[in-house]
Each structure stands twice: as structure tokens, then as C-alpha cells.
Write a protein that holds these residues in place. Structure first.
Motif, PDB file in Angstrom:
ATOM      1  N   THR A 190      12.938 -14.460  43.266  1.00  0.00           N
ATOM      2  CA  THR A 190      13.138 -14.034  41.890  1.00  0.00           C
ATOM      3  C   THR A 190      14.501 -14.474  41.358  1.00  0.00           C
ATOM      4  OG1 THR A 190      13.229 -12.116  40.395  1.00  0.00           O
ATOM      5  CG2 THR A 190      14.010 -11.779  42.644  1.00  0.00           C
ATOM      6  N   LYS A 191      14.551 -14.760  40.058  1.00  0.00           N
ATOM      7  CA  LYS A 191      15.800 -15.107  39.392  1.00  0.00           C
ATOM      8  C   LYS A 191      16.468 -13.875  38.779  1.00  0.00           C
ATOM      9  CE  LYS A 191      14.884 -19.483  40.146  1.00  0.00           C
ATOM     10  NZ  LYS A 191      15.566 -20.207  41.238  1.00  0.00           N
ATOM     11  N   ARG A 193      18.601 -10.950  38.699  1.00  0.00           N
ATOM     12  CA  ARG A 193      19.725 -10.562  39.549  1.00  0.00           C
ATOM     13  C   ARG A 193      19.639  -9.099  39.978  1.00  0.00           C
ATOM     14  NH1 ARG A 193      25.124 -13.486  36.946  1.00  0.00           N
ATOM     15  NH2 ARG A 193      24.398 -15.662  37.233  1.00  0.00           N
TER      16      ARG A 193
END
Length: 299
Positions: A190-191, A193
């Protein structure tokens, strides 16, 4: 640092009870989520070095299902097996005995994630009576033949070294923060954060909750000794495979080949995610499970 689960609000609405039962020498702790009178019960077998918390994000999406989620013997709060080894067959026989002890045989659906996918599959071949099988991130080929051969060789060396060193030194090596973090960073795709921080916090919180160095090394050797393809052809019950496009453990191409081995299987491939379907896209996994459970039974 405590990182709140993105699924905390959903989980807060689901009742949960903690129980324990003696199975093959293991004091097995397990958690029951959801309505005890739900029409469908699903029994979860979690991944290697995981425990019952891991599948909670998926459980949170399906409040109408009764979930029974044990810690595998030797992990989390469950004590090790004493009557069988911590092998795939040993864990499979434990799962059968667990179903029997809770009066679930013939009624509860079996669900396995990763390492648990191998256990659940062999359990059915050995006689586990379940109407359906769900495998999330199934191990479709040998763990020694994964898409990252160098990482695989280093991982095998790491666990075998830990097993040969004195017990205290081996345990110290297995629990190193940097090792756990590297694993978590590698598997997370996943991007987002915030989601990545939570995933890393989950791994650092639960990945080291094992009973002993010997148990975790024995279970690792089990994890690379077999895979779901060894048992698929003999599994007659309807089966759902929920696989990931970017899985670092099993290439997605192998999942299509695995599907062909089952007499009655359907495959859902989730895009943009790797071996952490249960953390990164639990709602999509839940959608596939919901649809699968709604299908008419062939039994």
C-alpha cells in the motif's frame, strides 16, 4: 508507539469472547466473534508467526458471520502441541480435533490464510468435515520456489541458523526489530502511509508472540515442506481462492494453475496488493467471501 487500527470502529460493534480448550496437548486459546446464532460459522487458521488478531480486519467487514479464530499451537496465547509435531500434518490433525472438540464438524467453514491455507487443505484430505473452504493468499507452490529466490535462500538460512545456535541466542536473533521490520516493509504494498504505519505496528506487536525458538523453527520447516497444490486434487468441497497480484510468496501465475487442480474452485485475484490482503484490502476479501458463502451448497 500505539497506532490505532483503521478497523477499530467496525470491530467495536462486533461482540467477542475468549475461550480455551485442550487439543492434542495444546491449551488452545480461541476467540469467538459475532452473533453466536449466526447461520454461518467460519473457523480461521492464521499465517506463520501470526495469531488471531491478523484476520480481524476481514472479520470486521462481515458482522453477520460467526467467526472462531484460534491462535495456532505455539503462537499467540496457545501453548505448543505435545501429542503431534509442529508439522503441516500435526497442525492439520490439531485442526480436525479442534473442530471436533467444539462440535463444529460438518457445519463450520474452514478458512486458512497463507501458512494456514496449507494446514486447512491437508486437514480436509485427512478427514476434516467442512462444507466449504476459503483460502486467502494460498501458498500455491513450494515456499522454496517463490518469485524472489535470493530472499528465499536468505530466509531459509536465517531460520536454520537460529535453530542451530544456542536457544537464547537463536531466540534473540528471531526477535530482532530490524528483521521483523524488513519483512513488514517488504510485504506491504500500500502507498497509504497511515495504513503502512499500522501494518508495521501490527507486525512488531504480534510477530514475536511464539512459545519458543524450537516451535517457530519447526513450524518454519513445515511451511516450506508442503503447499496447497499437494492436496488440491483431493479436496471435493467448494473452494474459494483469494489471491494477490503482487504476492511475494506465491506468483499470481501459480494461483491460476492451483485453481485448475481443485475439482470445485473459484479464484479471485485482487489487484495492487501482495501477501497482506487481510491488512491492506480486507473489504475486498470480505466481498469475495460474502459472495462465496451466499452460493447454494452442493452438499
Amino acid at each position: 508507539m500505539i497506532v490505532e487500527s483503521p478497523f477499530a470502529a467496525l470491530l467495536a460493534d462486533i461482540p467477542v469472547e475468549r475461550h480455551e480448550v485442550s487439543v492434542l496437548g495444546s491449551t488452545t486459546r480461541y476467540w469467538i466473534y459475532g452473533d453466536p446464532h449466526a447461520a454461518t460459522t467460519v473457523v480461521v487458521s492464521h499465517g506463520y508467526r501470526g495469531e488471531h488478531h491478523g484476520l480481524e480486519p476481514v472479520i470486521a467487514q462481515l458482522p453477520g458471520v460467526r467467526w472462531i479464530s484460534p491462535d495456532l499451537p505455539g503462537f499467540g496465547e496457545s501453548t505448543p502441541l505435545t501429542e503431534v509435531p509442529h508439522s503441516i500434518e500435526g497442525y492439520a490433525r490439531w485442526l480436525i480435533a479442534f473442530f471436533d472438540a467444539l462440535g463444529l464438524s460438518g457445519n463450520a467453514v474452514a478458512l486458512g490464510h497463507s501458512f494456514g491455507s496449507i494446514i486447512s487443505s491437508q486437514a480436509i484430505v485427512l478427514g476434516l468435515d467442512t462444507p466449504r473452504l476459503i483460502l486467502i493468499n494460498p501458498i500455491a507452490i513450494s515456499g522454496l520456489d517463490g518469485p524472489k529466490p535470493l530472499a528465499t535462500k536468505l530466509t531459509v538460512l536465517y531460520y536454520r541458523l537460529a535453530g542451530r545456535l544456542p536457544e537464547k541466542v537463536g531466540s534473540f536473533l528471531l526477535k530482532r526489530w530490524l528483521i521483523v521490520h524488513f519483512m513488514s516493509v517488504t510485504l506491504a504494498k500500500t502507498k497509504d502511509r497511515a495504513l503502512r504505519r499500522w501494518i508495521h505496528a501490527e507486525h512488531h506487536t504480534y510477530f514475536n508472540r511464539f512459545a519458543s525458538r524450537d516451535v517457530v523453527v519447526e513450524a518454519f520447516e513445515a511451511s516450506i515442506s508442503a503447499d496447497v497444490s499437494d492436496f488440491a486434487a483431493a479436496i471435493e468441497v467448494p473452494t474459494l481462492l483469494v489471491a494477490a497480484e503482487l504476492d511475494d510468496i506465491t506468483p499470481v501465475s501459480a494461483q491460476f494453475e492451483l485453481e485448475k487442480l481443485f475439482p470445485h474452485a473459484s479464484l479471485t485475484v485482487l489487484q495492487g496488493v501482495g501477501h497482506l490482503i487481510h491488512y491492506e484490502v480486507p473489504a475486498l476479501a470480505a466481498d469475495a467471501i460474502r459472495e462465496f458463502l451466499a452460493e447454494p451448497s452442493e452438499r
